[in-house]
Design an enzyme around this catalytic site. Structure first.
Site, mmCIF file in Angstrom:
data_model
loop_
_atom_site.group_PDB
_atom_site.id
_atom_site.type_symbol
_atom_site.label_atom_id
_atom_site.label_comp_id
_atom_site.label_asym_id
_atom_site.label_seq_id
_atom_site.Cartn_x
_atom_site.Cartn_y
_atom_site.Cartn_z
ATOM 1 N N SER A 9 16.661 80.094 150.272
ATOM 2 C CA SER A 9 16.268 78.787 149.749
ATOM 3 C C SER A 9 17.471 78.123 149.111
ATOM 4 O O SER A 9 17.967 78.568 148.075
ATOM 5 C CB SER A 9 15.151 78.960 148.722
ATOM 6 O OG SER A 9 14.852 77.713 148.161
ATOM 7 N N HIS A 34 16.423 77.284 154.205
ATOM 8 C CA HIS A 34 15.217 76.614 153.721
ATOM 9 C C HIS A 34 15.614 75.485 152.777
ATOM 10 O O HIS A 34 16.306 75.707 151.781
ATOM 11 C CB HIS A 34 14.324 77.633 153.000
ATOM 12 C CG HIS A 34 12.969 77.109 152.653
ATOM 13 N ND1 HIS A 34 11.960 76.985 153.588
ATOM 14 C CD2 HIS A 34 12.451 76.681 151.476
ATOM 15 C CE1 HIS A 34 10.873 76.490 152.991
ATOM 16 N NE2 HIS A 34 11.154 76.300 151.710
ATOM 17 N N ASP A 36 14.286 72.492 150.330
ATOM 18 C CA ASP A 36 13.143 71.994 149.563
ATOM 19 C C ASP A 36 13.307 70.517 149.252
ATOM 20 O O ASP A 36 14.181 70.134 148.475
ATOM 21 C CB ASP A 36 13.001 72.780 148.255
ATOM 22 C CG ASP A 36 12.434 74.173 148.502
ATOM 23 O OD1 ASP A 36 11.379 74.274 149.152
ATOM 24 O OD2 ASP A 36 13.047 75.160 148.043
ATOM 25 N N MET A 38 11.646 67.441 147.551
ATOM 26 C CA MET A 38 10.604 67.097 146.570
ATOM 27 C C MET A 38 10.800 65.661 146.121
ATOM 28 O O MET A 38 11.925 65.208 145.935
ATOM 29 C CB MET A 38 10.705 68.023 145.342
ATOM 30 C CG MET A 38 10.767 69.495 145.676
ATOM 31 S SD MET A 38 10.845 70.495 144.167
ATOM 32 C CE MET A 38 11.230 72.107 144.857
ATOM 33 N N HIS A 67 10.914 71.927 153.899
ATOM 34 C CA HIS A 67 9.587 71.997 153.269
ATOM 35 C C HIS A 67 9.417 70.739 152.428
ATOM 36 O O HIS A 67 10.111 70.557 151.428
ATOM 37 C CB HIS A 67 9.506 73.270 152.417
ATOM 38 C CG HIS A 67 8.261 73.370 151.601
ATOM 39 N ND1 HIS A 67 8.176 74.177 150.477
ATOM 40 C CD2 HIS A 67 7.039 72.779 151.725
ATOM 41 C CE1 HIS A 67 6.965 74.064 149.953
ATOM 42 N NE2 HIS A 67 6.260 73.221 150.685
ATOM 43 N N MET A 69 7.602 68.626 149.894
ATOM 44 C CA MET A 69 6.655 68.544 148.796
ATOM 45 C C MET A 69 6.650 67.088 148.357
ATOM 46 O O MET A 69 7.237 66.703 147.346
ATOM 47 C CB MET A 69 7.073 69.496 147.667
ATOM 48 C CG MET A 69 6.858 70.948 148.054
ATOM 49 S SD MET A 69 7.852 72.075 147.066
ATOM 50 C CE MET A 69 9.326 72.214 148.065
ATOM 51 N N MET A 142 2.362 79.297 150.049
ATOM 52 C CA MET A 142 3.120 79.291 148.792
ATOM 53 C C MET A 142 2.641 80.444 147.909
ATOM 54 O O MET A 142 1.445 80.600 147.668
ATOM 55 C CB MET A 142 2.938 77.964 148.054
ATOM 56 C CG MET A 142 3.612 76.765 148.725
ATOM 57 S SD MET A 142 5.400 76.967 148.974
ATOM 58 C CE MET A 142 5.989 77.109 147.276
ATOM 59 N N ASP A 176 6.813 81.807 150.417
ATOM 60 C CA ASP A 176 7.860 81.206 149.603
ATOM 61 C C ASP A 176 7.469 81.269 148.139
ATOM 62 O O ASP A 176 6.436 80.755 147.741
ATOM 63 C CB ASP A 176 8.039 79.742 150.053
ATOM 64 C CG ASP A 176 9.081 78.989 149.238
ATOM 65 O OD1 ASP A 176 9.750 79.594 148.383
ATOM 66 O OD2 ASP A 176 9.221 77.771 149.462
#
Length: 225
Positions: A9, A34, A36, A38, A67, A69, A142, A176
């Site tokens: 990550s 990975h 993230d 957001m 990913h 979010m 998650m 994750d």
């Protein structure tokens, strides 16, 4: 059988040196990176977006496992496709009404669609997305509340993974949150094959050993089964 994929990550990496951190992880044996994304709305934290993915893509051929979010994932499909994202995983909680359009758009931009669910969301909510005529290709379970790194792994989420693996033997099932040497066996035994790990990899003195150990855990379970 769904192959083992270890995805460090990048939220735990040194953002000021993202390209060299990505290269270091791949040299340590990472399969995916990975990312993230957001928006500060769906989750309280604000991280990166398409411009960072675009910059990183210039320095790596790696699979960029994104990913999202975010409250409105549809707005991100075109920019991320152009930026060079590989996987686009959106949250089921905010996509119940438009997931078909979302999956279609993601595929049309050359990305691989996935769906994620928060700890409080029942696994049944992703079934329609796996059984429709245009299904997602990955489910991200998650194992912490999304939004921040460094949280404690929630073993009770493994029931979701077990149910999914039984129902969909060849599905990519990703976990994750709080994954590392102490929790990998539980996750692998439940049937997870894509492992996202942040602090446990980036905080290790030998990240390659941690990545290798996690891959072996997944492969050993698959050999037994």
């Amino acid at each position: 059988m769904a192959a083992a994929k270890i995805a460090p990550s990048m939220l735990s990496s040194d953002f000021a040196n993202l390209a060299s951190e990505a290269d270091r992880m791949l040299k340590c044996g990472a399969d995916w990176l990975h990312m993230d994304i957001m928006d500060g709305h769906f989750v309280p934290n604000l991280t990166i977006g398409a411009p960072v993915i675009q910059s990183l893509r210039k320095h790596t051929k790696a699979y960029l496992d994104c990913h999202l979010m975010v409250t409105n994932p549809l707005d991100y499909v075109e920019p991320l496709g152009k930026a060079g994202a590989s996987g686009f995983t959106f949250h089921v909680e905010i996509s119940k009404d438009n997931w078909q359009e979302l999956v279609q758009q993601i595929k049309s931009k050359g990305m691989r669609p996935g769906v994620a669910l928060k700890p409080g969301t029942p696994i049944e909510e992703v079934y329609p997305l796996l059984e429709g005529e245009n299904p997602v290709e990955l489910v991200l379970v998650m194992t912490v509340e999304p939004g921040f790194g460094g949280q404690k792994f929630m073993p009770e989420m493994m029931d979701k993974v077990r149910v999914l693996r039984k129902k969909y033997p060849s599905l990519d099932i990703e976990v994750d949150g709080g994954l590392g040497p102490s929790t990998i066996t539980v996750a692998a035994s439940a049937g997870a094959n894509c492992i996202v790990a942040g602090s446990s990899v980036f905080g290790a003195s030998e990240p390659a050993q941690v990545i290798s150990l996690m891959r072996k855990s997944v492969e050993e379970v698959q050999q037994i089964n």
